[in-house]
Design a protein around this motif. Structure first.
Motif, mmCIF file in Angstrom:
data_model
loop_
_atom_site.group_PDB
_atom_site.id
_atom_site.type_symbol
_atom_site.label_atom_id
_atom_site.label_comp_id
_atom_site.label_asym_id
_atom_site.label_seq_id
_atom_site.Cartn_x
_atom_site.Cartn_y
_atom_site.Cartn_z
ATOM 1 N N GLU A 61 17.970 15.165 -16.457
ATOM 2 C CA GLU A 61 19.282 14.324 -16.003
ATOM 3 C C GLU A 61 19.551 14.384 -14.498
ATOM 4 O O GLU A 61 19.905 13.357 -13.949
ATOM 5 C CB GLU A 61 20.468 14.856 -16.730
ATOM 6 N N THR A 62 19.164 15.579 -13.988
ATOM 7 C CA THR A 62 19.381 15.668 -12.690
ATOM 8 C C THR A 62 18.722 14.937 -11.707
ATOM 9 O O THR A 62 18.894 14.394 -10.754
ATOM 10 C CB THR A 62 19.143 17.387 -12.329
ATOM 11 N N SER A 63 17.210 14.937 -12.146
ATOM 12 C CA SER A 63 16.230 13.963 -11.324
ATOM 13 C C SER A 63 16.813 12.602 -11.323
ATOM 14 O O SER A 63 16.411 11.826 -10.609
ATOM 15 C CB SER A 63 14.989 14.086 -11.547
ATOM 16 N N GLN A 64 17.227 12.211 -12.602
ATOM 17 C CA GLN A 64 17.562 10.905 -12.719
ATOM 18 C C GLN A 64 18.466 10.461 -11.755
ATOM 19 O O GLN A 64 18.625 9.524 -11.082
ATOM 20 C CB GLN A 64 17.876 10.435 -14.325
ATOM 21 N N ALA A 65 19.562 11.167 -11.659
ATOM 22 C CA ALA A 65 20.721 11.234 -10.825
ATOM 23 C C ALA A 65 20.495 11.221 -9.460
ATOM 24 O O ALA A 65 20.970 10.497 -8.777
ATOM 25 C CB ALA A 65 22.125 12.099 -11.467
ATOM 26 N N ASP A 66 19.515 12.131 -9.148
ATOM 27 C CA ASP A 66 19.349 12.348 -7.470
ATOM 28 C C ASP A 66 18.464 11.499 -6.995
ATOM 29 O O ASP A 66 18.302 11.274 -5.875
ATOM 30 C CB ASP A 66 18.735 13.699 -7.200
ATOM 31 N N SER A 67 17.724 10.710 -8.055
ATOM 32 C CA SER A 67 16.617 9.775 -7.433
ATOM 33 C C SER A 67 16.633 8.480 -7.668
ATOM 34 O O SER A 67 17.049 7.571 -6.979
ATOM 35 C CB SER A 67 15.090 10.511 -7.604
ATOM 36 N N THR A 68 16.413 8.370 -9.303
ATOM 37 C CA THR A 68 16.281 6.971 -9.748
ATOM 38 C C THR A 68 17.534 6.078 -9.668
ATOM 39 O O THR A 68 17.572 4.857 -9.186
ATOM 40 C CB THR A 68 16.047 6.946 -11.214
ATOM 41 N N ILE A 69 18.657 6.761 -9.983
ATOM 42 C CA ILE A 69 19.956 5.962 -9.869
ATOM 43 C C ILE A 69 20.209 5.380 -8.667
ATOM 44 O O ILE A 69 20.797 4.450 -8.324
ATOM 45 C CB ILE A 69 20.967 6.701 -10.711
ATOM 46 N N GLU A 70 20.119 6.364 -7.602
ATOM 47 C CA GLU A 70 20.294 6.283 -6.351
ATOM 48 C C GLU A 70 19.448 4.945 -5.643
ATOM 49 O O GLU A 70 19.927 4.109 -5.178
ATOM 50 C CB GLU A 70 20.157 7.395 -5.220
ATOM 51 N N THR A 71 18.454 5.062 -5.954
ATOM 52 C CA THR A 71 17.371 3.893 -5.657
ATOM 53 C C THR A 71 17.632 2.549 -6.280
ATOM 54 O O THR A 71 17.663 1.574 -5.643
ATOM 55 C CB THR A 71 15.962 4.280 -6.153
ATOM 56 N N PHE A 72 18.164 2.772 -7.501
ATOM 57 C CA PHE A 72 18.572 1.217 -8.298
ATOM 58 C C PHE A 72 19.936 0.751 -7.579
ATOM 59 O O PHE A 72 19.786 -0.576 -7.423
ATOM 60 C CB PHE A 72 18.782 1.578 -9.555
ATOM 61 N N TYR A 73 20.807 1.807 -7.294
ATOM 62 C CA TYR A 73 21.845 1.235 -6.621
ATOM 63 C C TYR A 73 21.461 0.485 -5.356
ATOM 64 O O TYR A 73 22.378 -0.547 -4.980
ATOM 65 C CB TYR A 73 22.632 2.294 -6.481
ATOM 66 N N GLY A 74 20.918 1.167 -4.618
ATOM 67 C CA GLY A 74 20.404 0.626 -3.080
ATOM 68 C C GLY A 74 19.524 -0.806 -3.361
ATOM 69 O O GLY A 74 19.882 -1.521 -2.697
ATOM 70 N N TYR A 75 18.825 -0.968 -4.523
ATOM 71 C CA TYR A 75 18.043 -2.070 -4.587
ATOM 72 C C TYR A 75 19.106 -3.185 -4.970
ATOM 73 O O TYR A 75 18.900 -4.039 -4.308
ATOM 74 C CB TYR A 75 17.093 -1.706 -5.687
ATOM 75 N N PHE A 76 19.846 -2.810 -5.895
ATOM 76 C CA PHE A 76 20.863 -3.883 -6.446
ATOM 77 C C PHE A 76 21.703 -4.442 -5.556
ATOM 78 O O PHE A 76 21.984 -5.458 -5.245
ATOM 79 C CB PHE A 76 21.150 -3.760 -7.763
ATOM 80 N N GLU A 77 22.242 -3.487 -4.552
ATOM 81 C CA GLU A 77 23.125 -3.956 -3.269
ATOM 82 C C GLU A 77 22.292 -4.744 -2.320
ATOM 83 O O GLU A 77 23.153 -5.548 -1.834
ATOM 84 C CB GLU A 77 23.569 -2.711 -2.690
ATOM 85 N N GLY A 78 21.012 -4.644 -2.435
ATOM 86 C CA GLY A 78 20.564 -5.708 -1.414
ATOM 87 C C GLY A 78 19.991 -7.058 -1.878
ATOM 88 O O GLY A 78 19.610 -7.892 -0.998
ATOM 89 N N LEU A 79 20.480 -7.214 -3.137
ATOM 90 C CA LEU A 79 20.179 -8.740 -3.757
ATOM 91 C C LEU A 79 21.075 -9.641 -3.408
ATOM 92 O O LEU A 79 22.305 -9.245 -3.084
ATOM 93 C CB LEU A 79 20.076 -8.322 -5.321
#
Length: 79
Positions: A61-79
């Protein structure tokens, strides 16, 4: 790929994004673009298939929160 967003791909990302198998596995080292390719693939799938669902899993869960979720948020904000 989704026509709403473009990005430069690495050869391994290109292979992943153009693989038509139902279930895919994409691995690589930190910073190799796995999560970015996954965000692109999921966006395209949801864009083309109303009501589609996706599962995004990490080893902890930590790696999900620290990496994946952050990347997805950044990706979707750029759309």
């Amino acid at each position: 790929m989704c026509s709403c967003h473009t990005f430069s791909t690495t050869p391994s990302q290109w292979g992943f994004l153009n693989d038509k198998r139902r279930f895919l596995y994409f691995n690589g080292g930190r910073g190799s673009g796995k999560t970015t390719a996954l965000a692109e693939d999921i966006t395209a799938h949801i864009w083309q298939n109303a009501g589609a669902k996706a599962i995004i899993a990490r080893e902890t869960e930590t790696s999900q929160a620290d990496s994946t979720i952050e990347t997805f948020y950044g990706y979707f904000e750029g759309l």
